[in-house]
Design a protein around this motif. Sequence first.
Motif, PDB file in Angstrom:
ATOM      1  N   GLU A   1       0.409  -0.800  -0.066  1.00 52.62           N
ATOM      2  CA  GLU A   1       0.118  -0.340   0.375  1.00 52.62           C
ATOM      3  C   GLU A   1       1.024   1.607  -0.235  1.00 52.62           C
ATOM      4  O   GLU A   1       0.394   2.400  -0.561  1.00 52.62           O
ATOM      5  CB  GLU A   1      -1.383  -0.246   1.273  1.00 52.62           C
ATOM      6  CG  GLU A   1      -2.234  -0.845   1.130  1.00 52.62           C
ATOM      7  CD  GLU A   1      -3.563  -1.382   2.229  1.00 52.62           C
ATOM      8  OE1 GLU A   1      -2.722  -0.823   3.914  1.00 52.62           O
ATOM      9  OE2 GLU A   1      -3.813  -1.645   2.125  1.00 52.62           O
ATOM     10  N   LYS A   2       2.095   1.276   1.073  1.00 46.86           N
ATOM     11  CA  LYS A   2       2.968   2.830   0.854  1.00 46.86           C
ATOM     12  C   LYS A   2       3.531   2.362  -0.394  1.00 46.86           C
ATOM     13  O   LYS A   2       3.783   3.748  -1.562  1.00 46.86           O
ATOM     14  CB  LYS A   2       4.062   2.116   1.684  1.00 46.86           C
ATOM     15  CG  LYS A   2       3.167   2.357   3.405  1.00 46.86           C
ATOM     16  CD  LYS A   2       4.661   2.380   4.293  1.00 46.86           C
ATOM     17  CE  LYS A   2       3.449   2.501   5.952  1.00 46.86           C
ATOM     18  NZ  LYS A   2       4.740   1.697   6.927  1.00 46.86           N
ATOM     19  N   ILE A   3       4.070   1.279  -1.029  1.00 47.83           N
ATOM     20  CA  ILE A   3       4.522   1.816  -2.810  1.00 47.83           C
ATOM     21  C   ILE A   3       3.507   2.277  -3.375  1.00 47.83           C
ATOM     22  O   ILE A   3       4.109   2.578  -4.210  1.00 47.83           O
ATOM     23  CB  ILE A   3       5.507   0.200  -2.235  1.00 47.83           C
ATOM     24  CG1 ILE A   3       6.313  -0.055  -1.441  1.00 47.83           C
ATOM     25  CG2 ILE A   3       5.838   0.245  -4.344  1.00 47.83           C
ATOM     26  CD1 ILE A   3       6.965  -1.996  -1.785  1.00 47.83           C
ATOM     27  N   ASP A   4       2.867   1.938  -2.899  1.00 54.90           N
ATOM     28  CA  ASP A   4       1.598   2.488  -4.233  1.00 54.90           C
ATOM     29  C   ASP A   4       1.708   1.511  -5.852  1.00 54.90           C
ATOM     30  O   ASP A   4       1.444   1.980  -6.615  1.00 54.90           O
ATOM     31  CB  ASP A   4       0.966   3.588  -4.217  1.00 54.90           C
ATOM     32  CG  ASP A   4      -0.655   3.615  -5.081  1.00 54.90           C
ATOM     33  OD1 ASP A   4      -1.284   2.999  -5.231  1.00 54.90           O
ATOM     34  OD2 ASP A   4      -0.128   5.050  -5.415  1.00 54.90           O
ATOM     35  N   PRO A   5       1.731   0.590  -6.022  1.00 54.64           N
ATOM     36  CA  PRO A   5       2.379   0.050  -7.285  1.00 54.64           C
ATOM     37  C   PRO A   5       1.330   0.165  -8.606  1.00 54.64           C
ATOM     38  O   PRO A   5       0.128  -0.161  -8.535  1.00 54.64           O
ATOM     39  CB  PRO A   5       2.461  -1.811  -6.851  1.00 54.64           C
ATOM     40  CG  PRO A   5       2.103  -1.973  -5.978  1.00 54.64           C
ATOM     41  CD  PRO A   5       2.030  -1.242  -5.216  1.00 54.64           C
ATOM     42  N   GLN A   6       1.918   0.426 -10.005  1.00 53.33           N
ATOM     43  CA  GLN A   6       1.146   0.918 -10.922  1.00 53.33           C
ATOM     44  C   GLN A   6       1.094  -0.345 -11.802  1.00 53.33           C
ATOM     45  O   GLN A   6       2.723  -0.267 -12.306  1.00 53.33           O
ATOM     46  CB  GLN A   6       0.638   2.201 -11.558  1.00 53.33           C
ATOM     47  CG  GLN A   6       0.882   3.059 -10.164  1.00 53.33           C
ATOM     48  CD  GLN A   6      -1.269   3.099  -9.381  1.00 53.33           C
ATOM     49  OE1 GLN A   6      -1.454   2.994 -10.274  1.00 53.33           O
ATOM     50  NE2 GLN A   6      -0.908   3.003  -8.132  1.00 53.33           N
ATOM     51  N   PHE A   7       0.586  -0.184 -13.000  1.00 56.87           N
ATOM     52  CA  PHE A   7       0.655  -0.579 -14.417  1.00 56.87           C
ATOM     53  C   PHE A   7       1.797   0.014 -14.842  1.00 56.87           C
ATOM     54  O   PHE A   7       1.150   1.660 -15.309  1.00 56.87           O
ATOM     55  CB  PHE A   7      -0.106  -0.911 -15.229  1.00 56.87           C
ATOM     56  CG  PHE A   7      -1.068  -2.294 -14.310  1.00 56.87           C
ATOM     57  CD1 PHE A   7      -0.465  -4.105 -14.301  1.00 56.87           C
ATOM     58  CD2 PHE A   7      -2.268  -2.052 -13.688  1.00 56.87           C
ATOM     59  CE1 PHE A   7      -1.334  -5.431 -14.237  1.00 56.87           C
ATOM     60  CE2 PHE A   7      -2.797  -3.175 -13.272  1.00 56.87           C
ATOM     61  CZ  PHE A   7      -2.260  -4.875 -13.484  1.00 56.87           C
ATOM     62  N   PRO A   8       2.637  -0.578 -15.404  1.00 61.95           N
ATOM     63  CA  PRO A   8       3.141   0.776 -16.475  1.00 61.95           C
ATOM     64  C   PRO A   8       2.417   1.533 -16.859  1.00 61.95           C
ATOM     65  O   PRO A   8       1.728   0.622 -18.178  1.00 61.95           O
ATOM     66  CB  PRO A   8       4.730   0.042 -16.883  1.00 61.95           C
ATOM     67  CG  PRO A   8       4.255  -1.490 -16.453  1.00 61.95           C
ATOM     68  CD  PRO A   8       2.698  -1.633 -15.819  1.00 61.95           C
ATOM     69  N   GLU A   9       1.804   2.924 -18.000  1.00 65.29           N
ATOM     70  CA  GLU A   9       1.903   3.406 -19.428  1.00 65.29           C
ATOM     71  C   GLU A   9       2.401   3.378 -20.315  1.00 65.29           C
ATOM     72  O   GLU A   9       3.557   3.245 -20.036  1.00 65.29           O
ATOM     73  CB  GLU A   9       2.066   4.748 -18.701  1.00 65.29           C
ATOM     74  CG  GLU A   9       1.185   4.583 -17.109  1.00 65.29           C
ATOM     75  CD  GLU A   9       0.589   6.691 -17.588  1.00 65.29           C
ATOM     76  OE1 GLU A   9       0.078   6.968 -18.326  1.00 65.29           O
ATOM     77  OE2 GLU A   9      -0.007   7.687 -15.914  1.00 65.29           O
TER      78      GLU A   9
END
Length: 190
Positions: A161-169
């Motif tokens: 949750e702290k890292i909050d990974p996102q899919f690459p754009e």
Amino acid sequence: MNHDYLWRIREGLPARGQIGILNRSHYEEVIAPRIHDDALKDEMYPEGMDKDEVWPMRYRQINDFEKHLSENGFKVIKFFFNMSKEEQRERLLERMKDPEKNWEFSFNDVKERRHWDQYQEVFEDILSNTSTEFAPWYVLPADDEWYSRYIITEVMVDCLEKIDPQFPEISDEDRERLDEAIEELENEKN
């Protein structure tokens, strides 16, 4: 030796954006040599260094390495499975007596168990000297497998949750190529 004791860990680090899980690690290099008193017999150790100077130096190096990782965006989380001697005995006996679990058993486990008290002293020293704000140890009550797994899950969820990974754009160029590939496949004749 052609490498220092941290080389395998550096080689095994995940790439940015990936998660790596290490079962055992560079910490083995500050455990087994102390138990078996072979700290200065291996060429990986500094020549001529007094045995008592090796461990504080190693702890500092490990802390520096983990701080370097942390400062460069790699989260370091360490779990220590703290198991009682009786629980370990029960688990070893279960592996030995159950033919379906024999594959999990190593005769070396019984041999190393003879050094239980020494291991406990070394573990305490390691935990005291290498738990830092940037790379803390989480000591797990390993006699209770369910609760240990619960703690690991909570720690890892909090970390994610702290890292909050996102899919690459996808880039505009790749978006165009993707649209072309979609069109090609949709127009393909069966």
